[in-house]
Enzyme design. Structure first.
Site, PDB file in Angstrom:
ATOM      1  N   GLY A  31       0.764  -1.411   0.047  1.00 16.78           N
ATOM      2  CA  GLY A  31      -0.139   0.043   0.060  1.00 16.78           C
ATOM      3  C   GLY A  31       0.832   1.362  -0.023  1.00 16.78           C
ATOM      4  N   LEU A  33       0.251   3.596  -1.966  1.00 16.77           N
ATOM      5  CA  LEU A  33       0.486   3.684  -3.644  1.00 16.77           C
ATOM      6  C   LEU A  33       1.309   4.634  -4.186  1.00 16.77           C
ATOM      7  CD1 LEU A  33      -2.464   1.295  -4.519  1.00 16.77           C
ATOM      8  CD2 LEU A  33      -0.151   0.451  -3.885  1.00 16.77           C
ATOM      9  N   HIS A  37       4.074   1.717  -8.294  1.00 15.21           N
ATOM     10  CA  HIS A  37       3.132   0.733  -7.965  1.00 15.21           C
ATOM     11  C   HIS A  37       2.393   0.322  -9.153  1.00 15.21           C
ATOM     12  CE1 HIS A  37       4.132   1.374  -3.523  1.00 15.21           C
ATOM     13  NE2 HIS A  37       4.339   0.092  -3.656  1.00 15.21           N
ATOM     14  N   GLN A 149      12.121  -3.042  -9.555  1.00 12.52           N
ATOM     15  CA  GLN A 149      13.187  -3.303  -9.696  1.00 12.52           C
ATOM     16  C   GLN A 149      14.285  -2.708  -8.187  1.00 12.52           C
ATOM     17  OE1 GLN A 149      16.169  -2.422 -13.129  1.00 12.52           O
ATOM     18  NE2 GLN A 149      17.448  -1.793 -11.572  1.00 12.52           N
ATOM     19  N   LYS A 150      13.265  -1.634  -7.772  1.00 12.84           N
ATOM     20  CA  LYS A 150      13.881  -0.990  -6.609  1.00 12.84           C
ATOM     21  C   LYS A 150      14.332  -2.065  -5.562  1.00 12.84           C
ATOM     22  CE  LYS A 150      11.896   1.807  -3.828  1.00 12.84           C
ATOM     23  NZ  LYS A 150      12.086   1.464  -2.529  1.00 12.84           N
ATOM     24  N   ASP A 151      13.417  -2.913  -5.195  1.00 13.51           N
ATOM     25  CA  ASP A 151      13.766  -4.255  -4.354  1.00 13.51           C
ATOM     26  C   ASP A 151      14.276  -5.402  -5.185  1.00 13.51           C
ATOM     27  OD1 ASP A 151      12.647  -3.151  -1.895  1.00 13.51           O
ATOM     28  OD2 ASP A 151      10.969  -2.976  -3.234  1.00 13.51           O
ATOM     29  N   GLN A 154      15.009  -8.507  -3.476  1.00 16.44           N
ATOM     30  CA  GLN A 154      13.692  -9.328  -3.042  1.00 16.44           C
ATOM     31  C   GLN A 154      13.308 -10.098  -4.383  1.00 16.44           C
ATOM     32  OE1 GLN A 154      10.017  -7.589  -1.153  1.00 16.44           O
ATOM     33  NE2 GLN A 154       9.468  -6.990  -3.226  1.00 16.44           N
ATOM     34  N   MET A 185      11.010   6.439  -6.185  1.00 19.53           N
ATOM     35  CA  MET A 185       9.725   6.716  -5.669  1.00 19.53           C
ATOM     36  C   MET A 185       9.804   5.270  -4.667  1.00 19.53           C
ATOM     37  SD  MET A 185       6.810   7.820  -8.070  1.00 19.53           S
ATOM     38  CE  MET A 185       6.910   9.233  -8.930  1.00 19.53           C
TER      39      MET A 185
HETATM   40  O1  PAF Z   1       7.729  -5.177  -1.963  1.00 24.56           O
HETATM   41  C1  PAF Z   1       7.053  -5.217  -1.139  1.00 24.56           C
HETATM   42  O2  PAF Z   1       6.008  -4.185  -1.148  1.00 24.56           O
HETATM   43  C2  PAF Z   1       6.777  -6.310  -0.298  1.00 24.56           C
HETATM   44  O3  PAF Z   1       7.807  -6.793   0.253  1.00 24.56           O
HETATM   45  C3  PAF Z   1       5.798  -7.354  -0.852  1.00 24.56           C
HETATM   46  C4  PAF Z   1       6.578  -8.142  -2.090  1.00 24.56           C
HETATM   47  C5  PAF Z   1       4.253  -6.699  -1.167  1.00 24.56           C
HETATM   48  C6  PAF Z   1       5.541  -8.441   0.309  1.00 24.56           C
HETATM   49  O4  PAF Z   1       5.107  -7.944   1.401  1.00 24.56           O
END
Ligand code: PAF
Length: 278
Positions: A31, A33, A37, A149-151, A154, A185
């Site tokens: 969220g 957003l 997003h 790609q910022k994460d 992850q 962002m």
């Molecule tokens: O990147 C995020 O916003 C979170 O790590 C995710 C992938 C929604 C998991 O909670």
């Protein structure tokens, strides 16, 4: 836009869509957003027939309680933004829905990526991320899932999980969306004061410096010079600035395919950013 709060309801809706031959896209979010997003939602709308966004501030991935407590939750605005974007379904469960009292265990071994960069500075973070993303994948049964790609780390962790569990889900790593001045962002940017926001530009400036000079300076010189963007400021505290192999995220020993990654405290707000170099 349909708003769903229970996993079972989401799954039965998705199964109906699947019977109609529709391809499902999932955009998992926490969220607050922003355009980043919404660009994932747009990409999903482009690539699939039904786009589901999830909004769930996942407690198990926060190693810092204050960070969890202060995480912004502007749900009414988020719903409006998703509706405007043309999203079909919002999955917005309560914590009890995703983590019933008896269900706290998650034994997935993230592996090497759990101990470096974000994994080193946020112990347990990826255990929490994989735990919730697995649950979301199970409930939403997406054909494609979209991440920013910022994460970047992850994304690699989730890619490994999808491979390890042999999940039939295609992952899309989508470009970072930046403000006009270069700041990536992030939902956390709203916590920055004007002074901090200005100082935070050091992240993108340092990355751009590395990218622009990648062919001309040695790896040590690049890091040494880029580190200078973080000195002399009271509000910046650099956690890491690394140039890594984009697949393993191990420090690069010699020039080749590369990504530069930064994490930095800006006042009390932790920001990350990265840039592909070659
Ligand atoms: O990147 C995020 O916003 C979170 O790590 C995710 C992938 C929604 C998991 O909670």
């Amino acid at each position: 836009m349909k708003i769903i709060t229970h996993q079972e309801d989401l799954t039965s809706l998705i199964l109906q869509y699947k019977q109609e031959g529709k391809r499902i896209g999932l955009v998992p979010t926490m969220g607050a957003l922003h355009q980043g997003h919404l660009s994932l939602v747009q990409e999903s709308l482009f690539c699939t027939d039904v786009t589901i966004a999830s909004i769930f501030v996942n407690p198990t991935q926060f190693n810092n309680k204050t960070d969890l407590l202060k995480y912004p939750k502007p749900i009414a605005e988020d719903i409006h933004k998703l509706e405007q974007a043309g999203c079909h379904v919002l999955f917005h469960p309560e914590v009890e829905e995703m983590y019933p009292a008896e269900d706290t265990s998650w034994d997935y071994q993230v592996g090497k990526l759990d101990h470096i960069l974000e994994g080193e500075f946020r112990p347990g973070h990826y255990k929490g991320v994989t735990q919730i993303v697995y649950k979301l994948f199970k409930a939403a049964i997406p054909d494609l899932a979209f991440f920013g790609q910022k994460d970047y780390q992850q994304f690699l962790v989730i890619k490994k999980m999808v491979r390890d569990f042999n999940l039939p889900i295609q992952l899309k790593n989508c470009a970072i969306v930046r403000d006009d001045d270069g700041l990536a962002m992030s939902s956390r940017n709203i916590h920055l004061s004007a002074e901090e926001r200005f100082a935070a530009l050091s992240l993108s400036k340092a990355l751009l410096f590395i990218k622009d000079n990648y062919d001309f300076l040695s790896l040590d010189e690049l890091k040494e010079q880029a580190n200078k963007f973080f000195t002399g400021s009271d509000v910046l505290k650099l956690e890491y600035l690394r140039i890594c192999n984009p697949d393993s995220l191990q420090d690069l020993q010699q020039k080749g395919p590369a990504i530069a990654l930064i994490a930095c405290m800006v006042g009390t707000t932790r920001l990350i950013d990265n840039m592909m170099l070659a």
